[in-house]
Write an enzyme that holds these catalytic residues in place. Structure first.
Site, mmCIF file in Angstrom:
data_model
loop_
_atom_site.group_PDB
_atom_site.id
_atom_site.type_symbol
_atom_site.label_atom_id
_atom_site.label_comp_id
_atom_site.label_asym_id
_atom_site.label_seq_id
_atom_site.Cartn_x
_atom_site.Cartn_y
_atom_site.Cartn_z
ATOM 1 N N HIS A 235 32.799 33.721 32.300
ATOM 2 C CA HIS A 235 33.569 32.809 33.163
ATOM 3 C C HIS A 235 32.704 31.653 33.690
ATOM 4 C CE1 HIS A 235 37.178 35.369 33.280
ATOM 5 N NE2 HIS A 235 36.334 36.383 33.310
ATOM 6 N N ASN B 73 43.185 37.579 35.319
ATOM 7 C CA ASN B 73 43.205 36.706 34.149
ATOM 8 C C ASN B 73 44.607 36.147 33.945
ATOM 9 O OD1 ASN B 73 40.475 36.948 33.273
ATOM 10 N ND2 ASN B 73 40.917 38.918 32.326
ATOM 11 N N TYR C 62 30.713 42.651 39.883
ATOM 12 C CA TYR C 62 30.926 41.283 40.335
ATOM 13 C C TYR C 62 30.026 40.930 41.511
ATOM 14 C CZ TYR C 62 34.756 40.019 37.258
ATOM 15 O OH TYR C 62 35.506 39.683 36.167
#
Length: 491
Positions: A62, A135, A345
């Site tokens: 990303h 997404n 993350y």
């Protein structure tokens, strides 16, 4: 007055980073006319040193993205499902920041490529920031986070060739039949959105909602674009990617500048917790959807983007999102991909931006204040002053609430490397086949052409045959047509 407004309205002389006025910003200091540059020219050294450090490590996935601020407005009463305050009443507005992205490309990659799009949404709620990191597809390629590094390695550059290799991609997908559903999505008409404004977003994972009474519900989020779905064919995307690599970023920015604020209708699917064990699909499997006939989507709100960032680096590159950022009334599910992302993350941001990345304006809470005992480290701004850095203490520091954000889940059995539980209709192919059979004849033809064009690049017959066989297991016609198309291209 915001930091940005203050910066725009400040007048006075140019200064160094430490505030000293700059006499000459055009010529470096030398030993006489035409002589060598002096080490004592600290403005020159400061500018060059800062320039060398202007980039932080790009996201491993990303990396290529764009973002905007906006609002989320509640349009339905959902208090019987969740006690989250930002969802507590119809008409309630919450500030948001949304970052769109592609997955596999690096920071300089073009926007118009066949790739899933990230849809990472930060709600600045009065109970802290809530991050919903999804997404533009409702499913994903794999169902367990332990496979994620391997999957991404196949999408990135080969360690020997330095290029993405069809052999790597199809070898992994062929050996991972669970990917068949998402691959069918990706190579279908929605695989290349025409813009960020003209695509849906999904939370993808299953999440827990819990109400004031402690009742638990499983939910899936859907963000349906009000601009309408628009996509690019492969030929259109190839042309656009070469002519305007920034097409999606430019479209989003210019639409907001024109006052054409993009909006999405926000929906949720809601499953009472007691129905999960007997549902025909594993409700926590990221490669599966919940058919709408089983759990119809319910509209709960409206999302609008209406303000562009003032500085892309500060507000888009340094923005961080973590699915571990929950608020009271919302929590995780046993989804094994989600469970891995709860760690991955936040850990990526600690490495990439720094341990205090949450202190940056785009990341810190906007509707409340973060109160904790973590101190020091890179980017620490001294905000806590003289306050004690331990707990418990008798100096008036913040204390625990004794009420968890989400409800506990019952557990049974022994620890071990378990395969996810299989439900009545679970397999890796049924939903991929259902998706294929929903397509029109023209959509099927484009899907087959897109897949065949990529599989035909594979150098080994066994890899190509195994990949095709997965689609045959999803639908006999699907596999038969794909096999013929690949053979025609490979001669």
């Amino acid at each position: 007055m915001s930091v940005q407004d203050e910066a725009r309205t400040t007048t006075g002389p140019l200064t160094t980073e430490s505030g000293a006025p700059v006499a000459d910003n055009q010529n470096s200091e030398t030993a006489g006319i035409g002589g060598p540059v002096l080490v004592q020219d600290q403005l020159l050294l400061e500018k060059l040193a800062h320039f060398n450090r202007e980039r932080i490590p790009e996201r491993v996935v990303h990396a290529r993205g764009a973002g905007a601020y906006g609002t989320f407005t509640v349009t339905a009463d959902v208090t019987k499902y969740t006690r989250a305050k930002f969802l507590s009443e119809i008409g309630k507005e919450t500030e948001v920041f949304l970052r769109f992205s592609t997955v596999a490309g690096n920071l300089g990659a073009p926007d118009a490529v066949r790739d899933p799009r990230g849809f990472a949404l930060k709600f600045y709620t009065e109970e802290g920031n809530y991050d919903l990191v999804g997404n533009n597809t409702p499913v994903f390629f794999i169902k367990d986070a332990i496979k994620f590094p391997d999957f991404i390695h196949t999408q990135k550059r080969d360690p020997y060739t330095g290029s993405q290799e069809a052999d790597n991609v199809w070898d992994f997908w062929g050996l991972s039949p669970e990917a068949t559903h998402q691959v069918t999505w990706l190579f279908g008409d929605r695989g290349i959105p025409a813009s960020y404004r003209h695509m849906n977003g999904y939370g993808s994972h299953t999440f827990q909602w819990n109400n004031e009474a402690g009742e638990v519900f499983w939910v899936k989020y859907h963000f349906k674009t009000d601009q309408g779905i628009k996509n690019l064919t492969q030929d259109e995307a190839n042309k656009l990617a070469g002519e305007d690599p920034d097409s999606h970023q430019r479209d989003l920015r210019e639409a907001i500048e024109r006052g054409e604020f993009p909006t999405w209708t926000v929906q949720v699917q809601i499953m009472p917790a007691e129905e999960a064990a007997t549902y025909r699909f594993n409700p926590f499997d990221l490669t599966k959807v919940w058919p709408h006939a089983d759990y119809p989507p319910i509209e709960i709100g409206k999302l609008e983007l209406n303000r562009n960032p003032e500085n892309i680096f500060a507000e888009v590159e340094q923005s961080i999102f973590s699915p571990a950022h929950f608020v009271p009334g919302i929590g995780p599910s046993p989804d094994k991909m989600l469970q891995g992302r709860l760690f991955a993350y936040a850990d990526a941001h600690r490495y990439r931006v720094g341990i205090n990345a949450d202190h940056l304006p785009v990341n810190r809470p906007h509707a409340t204040e973060a109160r904790g005992y973590a101190r020091d480290g890179y980017l620490y701004d001294g905000r806590h002053g003289r306050a004690k850095n331990y707990e418990p203490n008798s100096f008036g520091g913040p204390v625990q609430t004794d009420r968890p954000l989400w409800q506990p889940s019952a557990l049974t059995g022994a620890t071990g490397n378990h395969v996810a539980p299989s439900h009545a209709e679970d397999d890796d192919f049924v939903q991929a086949g259902n998706l294929y059979r929903l397509m029109s004849e023209a959509e099927k033809e484009r899907l087959i052409a897109n897949l065949a064009g990529f599989i035909a690049k594979v150098s080994r017959d066994d890899i190509a045959e195994r990949a095709i066989d997965n689609f045959r297991k999803a639908d006999e016609d699907y596999g038969k047509r794909l096999e013929a198309a690949v053979q025609a291209l490979r001669g």
